[in-house]
Design an enzyme around this catalytic site. Sequence first.
Site, mmCIF file in Angstrom:
data_model
loop_
_atom_site.group_PDB
_atom_site.id
_atom_site.type_symbol
_atom_site.label_atom_id
_atom_site.label_comp_id
_atom_site.label_asym_id
_atom_site.label_seq_id
_atom_site.Cartn_x
_atom_site.Cartn_y
_atom_site.Cartn_z
ATOM 1 C CD GLU A 70 -2.544 1.579 0.416
ATOM 2 O OE1 GLU A 70 -3.283 2.782 0.339
ATOM 3 O OE2 GLU A 70 -2.971 0.647 -0.719
ATOM 4 C CG HIS A 73 -0.803 2.548 -4.865
ATOM 5 N ND1 HIS A 73 -0.712 2.778 -6.262
ATOM 6 C CD2 HIS A 73 -1.852 3.053 -4.448
ATOM 7 C CE1 HIS A 73 -1.820 3.420 -6.792
ATOM 8 N NE2 HIS A 73 -2.670 3.494 -5.764
ATOM 9 C CG HIS A 136 -8.433 5.422 -6.340
ATOM 10 N ND1 HIS A 136 -7.777 6.665 -6.481
ATOM 11 C CD2 HIS A 136 -7.279 4.805 -5.874
ATOM 12 C CE1 HIS A 136 -6.627 6.866 -5.923
ATOM 13 N NE2 HIS A 136 -6.248 5.706 -5.583
ATOM 14 C CG HIS A 244 -15.617 -7.650 -16.832
ATOM 15 N ND1 HIS A 244 -15.287 -6.474 -17.272
ATOM 16 C CD2 HIS A 244 -14.483 -8.271 -16.676
ATOM 17 C CE1 HIS A 244 -13.847 -6.193 -17.629
ATOM 18 N NE2 HIS A 244 -13.567 -7.456 -17.041
ATOM 19 C CG HIS A 305 -7.274 -8.169 -17.580
ATOM 20 N ND1 HIS A 305 -7.362 -8.586 -18.826
ATOM 21 C CD2 HIS A 305 -8.418 -8.106 -17.117
ATOM 22 C CE1 HIS A 305 -8.570 -8.543 -19.230
ATOM 23 N NE2 HIS A 305 -9.322 -8.206 -18.074
#
Length: 327
Positions: A70, A73, A136, A244, A305
Amino acid sequence: MKKLVLASIFLALLVIVLGAYTRLTDAGLGCPDWPGCYGTLLVPQSEQHVELANQAFPERPVEAEKAWNEMIHRYFAAGLGFFILVIFFTSLVKKMRGSHGPVKLPFLLLVLVCFQGALGMWTVTLNLLPVVVMGHLLGGFTVLSCLFLLYLRLTPYRIPGGDSQIRHYAKFGALGIAIVVWQIALGGWTSANYASLACTELPICEGDWFSNLDIAGAFSVPVAENYEFGVHDYQERATMHIMHRIGAIVTFIYLCWFAITLYKRSSSGLMKRLATTMTLVLGAQVLLGVSNVVYSLPLTVAVLHNAVAACLLLVMVLITYTMYRKY
């Protein structure tokens, strides 16, 4: 400034990849506070600091690996914000000195990255609320696209001769961008609600999936104290996954048609190469999506992906911008 923008593009792509890695390793709440981690700018490491952190956040004891995922990032995201701030002030100074160059786009980027910071904070403080997590993600893709658009604005290339016929298809490129963004949003919603493995069979979902669709429930936001690991039932998660997949089919068909049309109708070698590139990136994205289902969401494939989705969006931005501005 062009070099700075280019560096920012790569940094934005890295931030997107790190964000995906953080989400897929269940590290979105690796640090239960913001902007620091357990009240500090670094992950607690010594026994004393870990003990103090656990006392301050008894509901979320320190897991060093998740916390570092975390915080790394966040560090890179902060670096991107600094780069964009420098880009804005550089463009503003050049404008004040009478130089030509975009200012509105750098200002938009500054606003976007500030809002991204707020979304990052709300991701933690609202305990992974899916709407915020998806927002986000979309915000990251928007920042990346705007940086790339700024880079194109600073790049003096033009296709000689003009091609009024192919320019007619620019609006289909814009529609293609909208379709890709919608598909990314569907993927973000599926991931944010931990529905990526709700269906484990191909080409359709297992069981009587059609009669079990719950679209209203799948796109609802139940009230909960913590959204980690999802709060929707299986039927709703399966519906997210199916939507999706349907979006992926629509995106694949439309972009294939668009690529074939560009390749046949354009007299420009550049546009033919771009159409070929779009087809290759699209094919890679489909293979990665299928691999996620077949191999039960391996981390590397799932992260790729996200990265390839970003590349596909950038190719669409390049094609559409070229048709609108360079012919």
